[in-house]
Design an enzyme around this catalytic site. Structure first.
Site, PDB file in Angstrom:
ATOM      1  N   PHE A 140     -35.492  12.575 121.580  1.00 16.53           N
ATOM      2  CA  PHE A 140     -34.613  11.458 121.960  1.00 16.53           C
ATOM      3  C   PHE A 140     -33.306  12.035 122.484  1.00 16.53           C
ATOM      4  O   PHE A 140     -32.644  12.820 121.806  1.00 16.53           O
ATOM      5  CB  PHE A 140     -34.325  10.533 120.774  1.00 16.53           C
ATOM      6  CG  PHE A 140     -33.468   9.348 121.147  1.00 16.53           C
ATOM      7  CD1 PHE A 140     -34.050   8.171 121.599  1.00 16.53           C
ATOM      8  CD2 PHE A 140     -32.083   9.418 121.063  1.00 16.53           C
ATOM      9  CE1 PHE A 140     -33.255   7.074 121.953  1.00 16.53           C
ATOM     10  CE2 PHE A 140     -31.291   8.333 121.418  1.00 16.53           C
ATOM     11  CZ  PHE A 140     -31.878   7.163 121.870  1.00 16.53           C
ATOM     12  N   ASP A 225     -29.637  20.031 122.370  1.00 16.86           N
ATOM     13  CA  ASP A 225     -29.040  18.723 122.098  1.00 16.86           C
ATOM     14  C   ASP A 225     -28.662  18.674 120.617  1.00 16.86           C
ATOM     15  O   ASP A 225     -29.512  18.483 119.753  1.00 16.86           O
ATOM     16  CB  ASP A 225     -30.047  17.622 122.447  1.00 16.86           C
ATOM     17  CG  ASP A 225     -29.493  16.216 122.214  1.00 16.86           C
ATOM     18  OD1 ASP A 225     -28.511  16.079 121.478  1.00 16.86           O
ATOM     19  OD2 ASP A 225     -30.062  15.259 122.776  1.00 16.86           O
ATOM     20  N   LYS A 254     -21.363  12.150 118.874  1.00 12.38           N
ATOM     21  CA  LYS A 254     -21.422  11.436 117.589  1.00 12.38           C
ATOM     22  C   LYS A 254     -20.217  11.748 116.706  1.00 12.38           C
ATOM     23  O   LYS A 254     -19.170  11.145 116.837  1.00 12.38           O
ATOM     24  CB  LYS A 254     -22.749  11.710 116.883  1.00 12.38           C
ATOM     25  CG  LYS A 254     -23.932  10.992 117.561  1.00 12.38           C
ATOM     26  CD  LYS A 254     -25.125  10.927 116.664  1.00 12.38           C
ATOM     27  CE  LYS A 254     -26.338  10.300 117.341  1.00 12.38           C
ATOM     28  NZ  LYS A 254     -26.186   8.880 117.636  1.00 12.38           N
TER      29      LYS A 254
END
Length: 800
Positions: A140, A225, A254
């Site tokens: 993802f 990532d 984040k």
């Protein structure tokens, strides 16, 4: 009795349902506020947060440091595009280069993880001249068109096809599949080292090492990532550290800025040395804005100061052990790293997520049958036990709180100070906000907000001082001034409670006394606005030679009494400080052979220091007797040398502690004569005369009366250090003392801590002193004859 209005939550839900886009599936909970790992809904119900905003809140909710950093930066500058330079952004870029994996030294700043991935793809295509991107099954990477192309889950992608061309997916942890797929057309391979959304699967070391090797050999770039795994989540600051991996491009977001939207693309040597990353290649309107940068700097400070990656590793290992020991037929496997944990079930996870929510635990799915736990890294051990017990209860269907959790709860209740006490919480929160000299603004704005909540009038003045008072208008009044300071010396001490002691830099020197000032003044204000105004000042730069904060207020007030915030213990009062003089010196000489007759710059500097030391020794023998307070005390604080083959240079700093009534002008003349004789260049700074008051002043007598009334024999001290008393007392007069909880021998040490009981006692003493001063006029206090009790004493104490 507390009455909760449920209509607020219902109204919020109705508003969102009416006006939102409708793309989100929502749980029937209206979150209103948060603190640490706890969230509260609009009805006042508490939840333990194991979602952390999909991994955003690594440092927890409601962090005062983030609020203070945002407030301070917002009042200075909110936005600044990267076509201009900015000091806050520059500091963040440098800090990122220090904490990211080796080789990542250049960064593109953006606003989210999706943007970071989009930027990574653009940089990869630009640098390699190739077009193919290889991603993995279950991966993802975001939901914008480019990032969505690399995301595996079909239901995310299919409604928007066709997507970015030349994006393929291969099996995760399968090196043979990677070897077959990576070709001369491959610009980059993108991988999560722990797949979060895809079910919490970790990459094997062999797979990661092989993938990195294949990318190097075939000219492709390796994009890692770490949008979810970065900043402590997996037990290291970055998951790359588990694999000793140096990615070519690193995607971050984040939790980077503690909850403020921010992303970053880290660029390694293969990218930067290509020469193809040039002006105009990419851009972002809001990327690198000073507001987000300030929050990110504060976040990185918290992660380091509180050792949160290490905490995640320890708590994660414990949680995995507990969960793997469950006896539930529903559980297929428990996986994870640090505090990124997945519980794979044999059934759909949604009903169990709903049951957890009903029991006060907020968790996430990771695919259709995995419960994902992403708690803030600050989650307490007791909270984690509650989470694990509740999961066991839901998945095993029988257990209530375990005996182990009950015992832990009882032990915590009996031994740990509770932050439910707002006065203890105030000091605790102050300790979590770094405030070195000239960097006190975050703490100042935090304190102003807290003081207003306590019913005081508060602001930050033009010098950067925090100022709070019981009265809005102080014109033509003679207040009682409580002058503390906010700045601390360098050195990180993790903030923690241990056996009734509160540890942290500034617990003793600066923040303990200042927190006691604020708390005592708030108590007096709650009892009714006092007739005599009280002003609390948190001054800046007390630890520096400038004393900027005290000098800024000395002409503003004409107080009838002043209390300086410095540690003396809660039963002692300081009535005198030595003076100070700083001497900076520089010696420069042409370089010569070490066997030659010419003295080196080091030898000249050492001889100059030896002359100073001998002079002080002789002066003390004649004038000081055995009194440290009456002694002339020089110290060699630093000495540094440099040889470049042409010139030898030595620089040094000497600090004097000066006794009362010492002739500072004569000392400067003598030092200059010695310096001229040896061709030493010197300059003077930080000059302060000693100040000595008396325990017969009205203020000192009031402290004596209050302490005796509480059953304590007051001790009056002279200290061999300096404080803001030296700055203000010559103007404000002798009705001045220094007072504050804490052992001053712990100042500036790695073991700085304060006893919570002593801190609370000091607040009570201050409250009573302020009440007495408010009831009695200055004149009546002078007429009051309070004899010094025989058990009172005078001490001389050292202070660094």
């Amino acid at each position: 009795m507390t009455i909760i209005d449920t209509t607020q939550a219902e109204t919020s839900m109705e508003q969102e349902n009416r006006y939102t886009s409708g793309v989100y599936g929502k749980r029937p909970v209206t979150i209103a506020r948060g603190e640490g790992a706890t969230l509260w809904d609009a009805e006042g119900r508490a939840y333990i947060d194991c979602a952390a905003g999909h991994g955003v809140a690594n440092i927890g909710h409601g962090r005062p440091e983030i609020a203070a950093a945002l407030s301070a930066q917002a009042q200075r500058l909110v936005t600044c595009p990267e076509i201009f330079y900015n000091d806050t952004r520059a500091c963040l870029l440098e800090r990122l280069s220090q904490v990211t994996p080796a080789g990542i030294e250049h960064f593109f700043l953006c606003n989210s993880g999706t943007e970071a991935v989009e930027g990574a793809f653009k940089f990869a295509r630009l640098v390699t001249g190739r077009t193919q991107i290889i991603a993995t099954l279950r991966g993802f990477h975001g939901r914008s068109m480019g990032a969505l192309s690399a995301t595996w889950e079909p239901h995310y992608r299919e409604p928007f096809a066709p997507l970015l061309p030349d994006v393929t997916h291969i099996r995760y942890n399968n090196l043979e599949a990677a070897e077959a797929a990576i070709s001369e057309q491959t610009a980059a391979v993108i991988i999560e080292l722990v797949q979060g959304e895809g079910g919490v699967h970790s990459a094997t070391p062999e797979y990661v090492a092989g993938l990195a090797r294949l990318c190097r050999e075939r000219g492709a770039l390796l994009i890692v990532d770490e949008v979810q795994t970065g900043f402590g989540r997996t037990g290291r600051l970055f998951a790359c550290e588990h694999y000793d991996l140096q990615p070519d491009i690193l995607c971050m977001a984040k939790s980077l800025a503690g909850g403020v939207p921010m992303g970053a693309v880290g660029l390694g040597p293969r990218v930067m040395e290509s020469g193809r990353v040039s002006r105009g290649a990419h851009g972002s309107t809001f990327g690198g804005n000073p507001l987000a940068c300030a929050a990110a700097l504060a976040t990185l400070d918290i992660l380091e100061r509180e050792s949160l990656p290490t905490r995640a590793a320890r708590l994660g290992a414990y949680a995995l052990g507990r969960l793997r020991g469950m006896r539930s037929p529903l559980v297929r496997e428990v996986r994870g790293q640090g505090l990124l944990i997945g519980i794979e079930l044999k059934r759909r996870s949604q009903p169990y997520l709903e049951q957890l929510c009903e029991r006060g635990i907020l968790a996430l799915p990771a695919g259709p049958n995995v419960i994902r736990l992403l708690p803030p890294l600050v989650i307490s051990e007791h909270q984690l036990e509650q989470v694990l017990d509740t999961i066991e209860e839901v998945l095993e269907g029988s257990r209530a709180l375990s005996e182990r959790a009950q015992l832990a709860q009882e032990e915590a209740a009996s031994t740990e100070p509770r932050l439910a006490d707002p006065e203890v919480a105030l000091l605790h929160n102050m300790l979590t906000i770094p405030s070195l000299s000239r960097r006190e603004s975050a703490l100042a704005y935090y304190l102003a907000g807290q003081a207003r909540q306590l019913g005081l009038y508060a602001s930050v003045d033009e010098a950067g001082n925090f100022v709070a008072s019981t009265h809005e208008n102080l014109e033509e009044q003679h207040p009682i001034v409580l002058l503390g300071h906010m700045d601390t010396v360098p050195g990180n001490i993790p903030v923690r409670f241990e056996e009734g002691l509160l540890y942290g830099r500034g617990a003793v020197d600066a923040k303990g006394p200042l927190a006691a000032f604020i708390s005592a003044t708030a108590r007096v204000q709650r009892a009714g606005t006092p007739a005599t105004p009280i002003v609390v000042i948190g001054a800046v730069e007390e630890e520096a030679a400038t004393s900027k904060g005290a000098r800024a207020v000395v002409g503003r007030y004409q107080p009838q009494a002043c209390i300086i915030g410095e540690p003396s213990s809660s039963t002692a009062v300081t009535i005198g400080y030595k003076g100070r003089l700083l001497v900076e010196g520089r010696v420069a000489r042409d370089s010569s052979h070490s066997a030659g007759p010419q003295r080196s710059s080091n030898e000249i500097a050492a001889a100059f220091w030896e002359r100073i030391r001998a002079h002080a020794e002789q002066w003390n023998a004649e004038y000081a007797g055995n009194s440290a307070f009456a002694a002339l005390m020089p110290s060699l604080r630093s000495i540094n040398s440099l040889q470049n083959g042409m010139e030898d240079q030595t620089q040094f700093l000497i600090g004097y502690r000066l006794p009362p009534r010492f002739d500072i002008a004569e000392l400067r003349i003598q030092l200059q004569e010695w310096a001229d004789a040896d061709e030493v260049q010197i300059s003077f700074s930080g000059e302060e005369a000693a100040f000595q008051s008396s325990r017969a002043t009205p203020l000192a007598r009031t402290f004596g009366r209050v302490l005796r009334a509480g059953g304590h024999a007051p001790v009056f001290k002279y200290k061999t250090g300096t404080s803001d008393m030296n700055v203000v007392a010559p103007i404000w007069g002798e009705n001045i003392v220094a007072y504050g909880p804490g052992d001053s021998s712990l100042d500036h040490t790695p073991n700085e801590h304060i006893a919570v009981a002593e801190y609370q006692h000091a607040i009570t003493v201050l409250e009573q002193v302020l009440q007495v001063l408010g009831r009695e006029s200055h004149a009546s206090l002078e007429r009051t004859s309070v004899s010094d009790s025989p058990e009172s004493s005078v001490e001389v104490g050292a202070e660094s």
